[in-house]
Design a protein around this motif. Structure first.
Motif, PDB file in Angstrom:
ATOM      1  N   ARG A  87       0.833  -1.381   0.008  1.00 35.28           N
ATOM      2  CA  ARG A  87       0.121   0.140   0.012  1.00 35.28           C
ATOM      3  C   ARG A  87       0.881   1.189  -0.088  1.00 35.28           C
ATOM      4  O   ARG A  87       0.420   2.273  -0.755  1.00 35.28           O
ATOM      5  N   SER A  88       1.949   1.210   0.658  1.00 37.28           N
ATOM      6  CA  SER A  88       2.822   2.704   0.915  1.00 37.28           C
ATOM      7  C   SER A  88       3.559   2.803  -0.476  1.00 37.28           C
ATOM      8  O   SER A  88       3.699   3.873  -0.967  1.00 37.28           O
ATOM      9  N   VAL A  89       3.807   1.668  -1.217  1.00 40.84           N
ATOM     10  CA  VAL A  89       4.718   1.788  -2.340  1.00 40.84           C
ATOM     11  C   VAL A  89       3.653   2.223  -3.500  1.00 40.84           C
ATOM     12  O   VAL A  89       3.921   3.318  -4.325  1.00 40.84           O
ATOM     13  N   ALA A  90       2.350   1.717  -3.341  1.00 34.72           N
ATOM     14  CA  ALA A  90       1.386   1.999  -4.302  1.00 34.72           C
ATOM     15  C   ALA A  90       0.835   3.343  -4.370  1.00 34.72           C
ATOM     16  O   ALA A  90       0.494   4.130  -5.368  1.00 34.72           O
ATOM     17  N   GLU A  91       0.913   3.986  -2.973  1.00 37.23           N
ATOM     18  CA  GLU A  91       0.383   5.414  -2.924  1.00 37.23           C
ATOM     19  C   GLU A  91       1.585   6.430  -3.541  1.00 37.23           C
ATOM     20  O   GLU A  91       1.263   7.418  -4.004  1.00 37.23           O
ATOM     21  N   VAL A  92       2.958   6.073  -3.317  1.00 40.02           N
ATOM     22  CA  VAL A  92       3.881   6.959  -3.863  1.00 40.02           C
ATOM     23  C   VAL A  92       3.907   6.749  -5.339  1.00 40.02           C
ATOM     24  O   VAL A  92       3.715   7.896  -5.964  1.00 40.02           O
ATOM     25  N   MET A  93       3.526   5.650  -5.946  1.00 36.58           N
ATOM     26  CA  MET A  93       3.500   5.471  -7.396  1.00 36.58           C
ATOM     27  C   MET A  93       2.162   6.352  -8.111  1.00 36.58           C
ATOM     28  O   MET A  93       2.319   6.708  -9.252  1.00 36.58           O
ATOM     29  N   ALA A  94       1.117   6.023  -7.059  1.00 40.95           N
ATOM     30  CA  ALA A  94      -0.017   6.699  -7.718  1.00 40.95           C
ATOM     31  C   ALA A  94       0.113   8.378  -7.600  1.00 40.95           C
ATOM     32  O   ALA A  94      -0.441   8.878  -8.362  1.00 40.95           O
ATOM     33  N   SER A  95       0.810   8.824  -6.459  1.00 39.70           N
ATOM     34  CA  SER A  95       1.015  10.140  -6.498  1.00 39.70           C
ATOM     35  C   SER A  95       1.631  10.738  -7.641  1.00 39.70           C
ATOM     36  O   SER A  95       1.501  11.658  -8.101  1.00 39.70           O
ATOM     37  N   ALA A  96       2.786  10.013  -8.005  1.00 33.57           N
ATOM     38  CA  ALA A  96       3.773  10.311  -9.132  1.00 33.57           C
ATOM     39  C   ALA A  96       2.958  10.314 -10.444  1.00 33.57           C
ATOM     40  O   ALA A  96       2.998  11.193 -11.108  1.00 33.57           O
ATOM     41  N   GLN A  97       2.176   9.262 -10.581  1.00 36.72           N
ATOM     42  CA  GLN A  97       1.394   9.322 -11.871  1.00 36.72           C
ATOM     43  C   GLN A  97       0.331  10.329 -11.933  1.00 36.72           C
ATOM     44  O   GLN A  97       0.178  11.100 -12.878  1.00 36.72           O
ATOM     45  N   ARG A  98      -0.280  10.489 -10.949  1.00 31.03           N
ATOM     46  CA  ARG A  98      -1.253  11.683 -10.724  1.00 31.03           C
ATOM     47  C   ARG A  98      -0.867  13.053 -11.156  1.00 31.03           C
ATOM     48  O   ARG A  98      -1.415  14.044 -11.889  1.00 31.03           O
ATOM     49  N   LEU A  99       0.516  13.221 -10.541  1.00 33.73           N
ATOM     50  CA  LEU A  99       0.999  14.677 -10.767  1.00 33.73           C
ATOM     51  C   LEU A  99       1.604  14.844 -12.215  1.00 33.73           C
ATOM     52  O   LEU A  99       2.270  15.769 -12.520  1.00 33.73           O
ATOM     53  N   GLY A 100       1.745  13.714 -12.875  1.00 37.63           N
ATOM     54  CA  GLY A 100       2.482  13.741 -14.256  1.00 37.63           C
ATOM     55  C   GLY A 100       3.878  13.395 -14.358  1.00 37.63           C
ATOM     56  O   GLY A 100       4.367  13.783 -15.306  1.00 37.63           O
ATOM     57  N   VAL A 101       4.202  12.702 -13.682  1.00 38.95           N
ATOM     58  CA  VAL A 101       5.830  12.176 -13.532  1.00 38.95           C
ATOM     59  C   VAL A 101       5.667  10.936 -14.616  1.00 38.95           C
ATOM     60  O   VAL A 101       5.149  10.092 -14.477  1.00 38.95           O
ATOM     61  N   THR A 102       6.604  11.015 -15.473  1.00 38.72           N
ATOM     62  CA  THR A 102       6.652  10.034 -16.399  1.00 38.72           C
ATOM     63  C   THR A 102       7.731   9.268 -16.376  1.00 38.72           C
ATOM     64  O   THR A 102       7.682   8.121 -16.981  1.00 38.72           O
TER      65      THR A 102
END
Length: 142
Positions: A115-130
């Motif tokens: 869950r902790s790793v998925a939250e970081v990845m989801a935040s990065a994707q939502r903010l536009g990190v490619t």
């Protein structure tokens, strides 16, 4: 004393009813060899348009941001602890706003909850990190 066999009265020799297959096998083998020799050789080639001339020098190596997720969910950004989710998202937004985004290397601990790793990845994707990648996956292989 001569021995007489049934159906053989001695006047005519018996007709041989078996066919001699040796010449037929020889002909078959010759035809097979001729077939093998006439089949064109298959070439497996991939046609590529290769560049000609000298290429441009390689660009500078990309900037790398190391994000570590510790076993208790603590997140570090290049070795400094990120206090909360809002601070992490502000840093991710700054990375996403750059024209040439740095690479994010996400390295989770083996014992951290997914869950902790998925939250970081989801935040990065939502903010536009490619440019994001997981580092250290070999620790999860049995």
């Amino acid at each position: 004393m001569a021995m007489t066999l049934p159906g053989n009265d001695g006047s005519e020799p018996d007709v041989m009813v078996e066919i001699n297959t040796t010449p037929l096998i020889d002909v078959m083998l010759v035809l097979l060899i001729m077939l093998i020799l006439t089949i064109p050789i298959q070439t497996h080639a991939v046609k590529l348009d290769m560049p000609n001339g000298a290429s441009a020098p390689p660009p500078k190596p990309p900037e790398v941001v190391q994000i570590d997720v510790d076993f208790d969910g603590t997140i570090t950004w290049n070795g400094t602890v990120v206090p909360d989710r809002a601070a992490l998202e502000s840093k991710l937004a700054a990375v996403a706003a750059e024209a040439d985004q740095p690479e994010l290397h996400l390295r989770p601990n083996r014992l951290v909850a997914y869950r902790s790793v998925a939250e970081v990845m989801a935040s990065a994707q939502r903010l536009g990190v490619t440019k994001i990648g997981l580092v250290g996956n070999e620790q999860f292989m049995p």
